[in-house]
Design a protein around this motif. Sequence first.
Motif, PDB file in Angstrom:
ATOM      1  N   SER A 282      67.565  37.051  82.891  1.00  0.00           N
ATOM      2  CA  SER A 282      67.185  35.012  83.537  1.00  0.00           C
ATOM      3  C   SER A 282      66.088  35.151  83.288  1.00  0.00           C
ATOM      4  CB  SER A 282      68.992  34.942  83.731  1.00  0.00           C
ATOM      5  OG  SER A 282      69.339  34.570  83.246  1.00  0.00           O
ATOM      6  N   PRO A 283      65.494  34.593  83.194  1.00  0.00           N
ATOM      7  CA  PRO A 283      63.450  34.263  84.159  1.00  0.00           C
ATOM      8  C   PRO A 283      63.747  33.474  85.185  1.00  0.00           C
ATOM      9  CG  PRO A 283      64.001  33.018  81.923  1.00  0.00           C
ATOM     10  CD  PRO A 283      64.268  34.589  81.665  1.00  0.00           C
ATOM     11  N   ILE A 284      63.589  33.477  86.402  1.00  0.00           N
ATOM     12  CA  ILE A 284      63.041  32.474  87.220  1.00  0.00           C
ATOM     13  C   ILE A 284      61.955  32.062  87.217  1.00  0.00           C
ATOM     14  CG2 ILE A 284      63.404  32.261  89.660  1.00  0.00           C
ATOM     15  CD1 ILE A 284      64.930  35.214  89.778  1.00  0.00           C
ATOM     16  N   PRO A 299      67.158  31.136  88.006  1.00  0.00           N
ATOM     17  CA  PRO A 299      66.771  32.015  86.570  1.00  0.00           C
ATOM     18  C   PRO A 299      67.851  30.909  86.090  1.00  0.00           C
ATOM     19  CG  PRO A 299      69.247  32.371  87.803  1.00  0.00           C
ATOM     20  CD  PRO A 299      68.638  31.266  89.062  1.00  0.00           C
ATOM     21  N   THR A 300      67.522  30.948  84.799  1.00  0.00           N
ATOM     22  CA  THR A 300      68.435  30.456  83.163  1.00  0.00           C
ATOM     23  C   THR A 300      68.574  31.418  82.383  1.00  0.00           C
ATOM     24  OG1 THR A 300      67.409  28.180  83.792  1.00  0.00           O
ATOM     25  CG2 THR A 300      68.151  28.764  81.510  1.00  0.00           C
ATOM     26  N   PRO A 301      69.782  31.607  81.972  1.00  0.00           N
ATOM     27  CA  PRO A 301      70.515  32.610  81.150  1.00  0.00           C
ATOM     28  C   PRO A 301      69.525  33.255  79.324  1.00  0.00           C
ATOM     29  CG  PRO A 301      72.166  32.226  82.388  1.00  0.00           C
ATOM     30  CD  PRO A 301      70.938  30.863  83.176  1.00  0.00           C
ATOM     31  N   PHE A 302      69.199  33.917  79.286  1.00  0.00           N
ATOM     32  CA  PHE A 302      68.640  33.582  77.622  1.00  0.00           C
ATOM     33  C   PHE A 302      69.055  34.244  76.973  1.00  0.00           C
ATOM     34  CE2 PHE A 302      63.826  31.589  78.385  1.00  0.00           C
ATOM     35  CZ  PHE A 302      64.301  30.831  79.196  1.00  0.00           C
ATOM     36  N   ASP A 306      66.884  40.322  69.632  1.00  0.00           N
ATOM     37  CA  ASP A 306      66.909  41.946  68.473  1.00  0.00           C
ATOM     38  C   ASP A 306      67.436  42.589  69.832  1.00  0.00           C
ATOM     39  OD1 ASP A 306      64.873  41.921  70.606  1.00  0.00           O
ATOM     40  OD2 ASP A 306      62.513  41.395  68.537  1.00  0.00           O
ATOM     41  N   ALA A 307      67.028  43.800  69.489  1.00  0.00           N
ATOM     42  CA  ALA A 307      67.828  45.258  70.807  1.00  0.00           C
ATOM     43  C   ALA A 307      66.945  45.330  71.935  1.00  0.00           C
ATOM     44  CB  ALA A 307      67.637  46.140  68.918  1.00  0.00           C
ATOM     45  N   ASN A 308      65.347  45.124  71.424  1.00  0.00           N
ATOM     46  CA  ASN A 308      64.991  45.178  72.733  1.00  0.00           C
ATOM     47  C   ASN A 308      64.185  43.959  73.649  1.00  0.00           C
ATOM     48  OD1 ASN A 308      63.807  47.657  71.788  1.00  0.00           O
ATOM     49  ND2 ASN A 308      61.590  46.622  70.299  1.00  0.00           N
ATOM     50  N   LEU A 309      65.992  43.055  73.062  1.00  0.00           N
ATOM     51  CA  LEU A 309      66.145  41.708  74.231  1.00  0.00           C
ATOM     52  C   LEU A 309      64.758  41.175  74.221  1.00  0.00           C
ATOM     53  CD1 LEU A 309      67.683  43.431  77.129  1.00  0.00           C
ATOM     54  CD2 LEU A 309      68.854  42.903  75.421  1.00  0.00           C
ATOM     55  N   SER A 310      63.723  40.690  73.229  1.00  0.00           N
ATOM     56  CA  SER A 310      63.361  39.383  73.081  1.00  0.00           C
ATOM     57  C   SER A 310      64.065  38.369  73.152  1.00  0.00           C
ATOM     58  CB  SER A 310      62.428  39.571  71.795  1.00  0.00           C
ATOM     59  OG  SER A 310      61.434  40.382  72.285  1.00  0.00           O
ATOM     60  N   SER A 311      63.963  37.073  73.480  1.00  0.00           N
ATOM     61  CA  SER A 311      65.169  36.196  74.300  1.00  0.00           C
ATOM     62  C   SER A 311      64.843  35.140  74.032  1.00  0.00           C
ATOM     63  CB  SER A 311      65.794  37.110  75.227  1.00  0.00           C
ATOM     64  OG  SER A 311      66.030  37.694  75.637  1.00  0.00           O
ATOM     65  N   ILE A 312      65.531  33.848  73.547  1.00  0.00           N
ATOM     66  CA  ILE A 312      64.613  33.032  73.747  1.00  0.00           C
ATOM     67  C   ILE A 312      65.769  31.550  74.863  1.00  0.00           C
ATOM     68  CG2 ILE A 312      64.409  32.441  71.213  1.00  0.00           C
ATOM     69  CD1 ILE A 312      66.508  31.291  70.608  1.00  0.00           C
ATOM     70  N   GLY A 313      65.774  30.918  75.221  1.00  0.00           N
ATOM     71  CA  GLY A 313      66.537  30.060  75.766  1.00  0.00           C
ATOM     72  C   GLY A 313      65.778  27.856  76.571  1.00  0.00           C
TER      73      GLY A 313
END
Length: 482
Positions: A282-284, A299-302, A306-313
């Motif tokens: 969760s980036p702050i 913080p906002t959960p993304f 993928d397995a390397n936790l590249s995340s979108i939100g």
Amino acid sequence: MSTVLDSRSFLRWCWRQLTSMRIALILLLLLAVAAIPGSLFPQRSQNPIQVKQFFIDNPQAAIWLDRFSMFEVFSSPWFSAIYLLLFISLIGCVLPRSIHHLKAIGAKPPLTPKYLDRMEHYAEVKKIDLDIVEKYLRKKHFRIRRDENSISAEKGYARESGNLLFHLSLVLILIAVGIGSLLGSRGDAIVNVGDRFINTPTSYDILGFGKYQAEDSLPPFSLTVKEFKAEYDPVTNAAIDYKLTVSTANPAGSAETTRIIKVNQPLAYGSTKIYLQANGHSPIVVVKDKSGKVIFDGPTPFLPQDANLSSIGAIKIPDMQPQIGFVASFLPTADRDPVRGGFSSYPEVLDPRLLVSIWKGDLGLNTGVPQSVYRIDTSKMERIGLKALVLNETYDFGEGSITFTGWKSWVNLQIVNDPGKGFALFGAILAILGLLISLFTRQRRIWVKQGRKTQVAGLAKNGIPGLEEEIADLIKEMSNER
């Protein structure tokens, strides 16, 4: 009067067909096929947001699919009908066979046939004492029927017992599944490290109840996520271990206790189990308006992609004028490729980047229509900025500013109360045991008849080889005793 008799005959015929093993197998296959749409289409009880999105993306197809309950497969009339018919079929098929088998267990083996030479592996030997034969067969665990001039022996009743145990276990599994769907509950909640989860309906992201359960049936407890630690293989990036440390308490005022949750080690709270299902970041960020007033800080959960936790939100700021939305990607260990663009090369946060696309306009939060917290509908909005932020960097986008100040780990907790799970496990174990007994038990009948010579014959009821060797051993034993 004849019409009544014909109706009764027809009903008896229907009942015989329904309780036949052939129909039970067909219904079991139909149940498996009927469950397929439940994995192909989103279900309202599990993810209503995805169902709504499906209607937006495929409006015409969604209307027709909804008419056939494709978004509520496991509570649909046609799935319930197959389930109930299978249950009735198994009960009607297995119970009479079980009663008949219980009576047959105490019965004597059948009479010795008149013409043994028509049986399998027929042989004639010199006349011998039947007492010797009876002693040998009892030693081999045969049940004996001794007549004046013959012996009828049988073993392998456990084969039918295993067969019936297997089918009765299927009935138990069906009952267990029914108990779980009627009396159970299942929910998911994403909780940031440092936050507290209270077991109330408003704390869940997704929550579903059985038919006879309600919101007040949730057991009272709370837990605070203290620490989450993930270990990864530095060569393959594969996860080695996940460890979640929580402190739990209940409203009765008992002292908090520290507990550990792992992927295959859920936390049991009464009949409720808490599983560690997934994790992410969760980036702050700190968002300020033109005057410098802090509008959002947290913080906002993304969602990992993928397995390397590249995340979108998505970060939605409805309190600014105009409303502002950030469509963002979080890269724990940032890397770049000419084709793929920005991506994460490792799941741990070693060199984080926050890629944001800033939009202004109506976020659509006042329409009354539920929407995903991880997406923004930008069809009626205007993009006013695009930036890749490093840690502690601030970007001024005209209407205000955004600062990337850090991150937190989050965990997805799955809270399950399934009262039928234990029965289902017990039924599965019994089913496997019954199947093994049925497959590997040798069901044999051997007859020995006195005359001018002694006649020996046998019958392998389930076709498993070895009867010829058993009869040869019997003849050899009789010859040695003689």
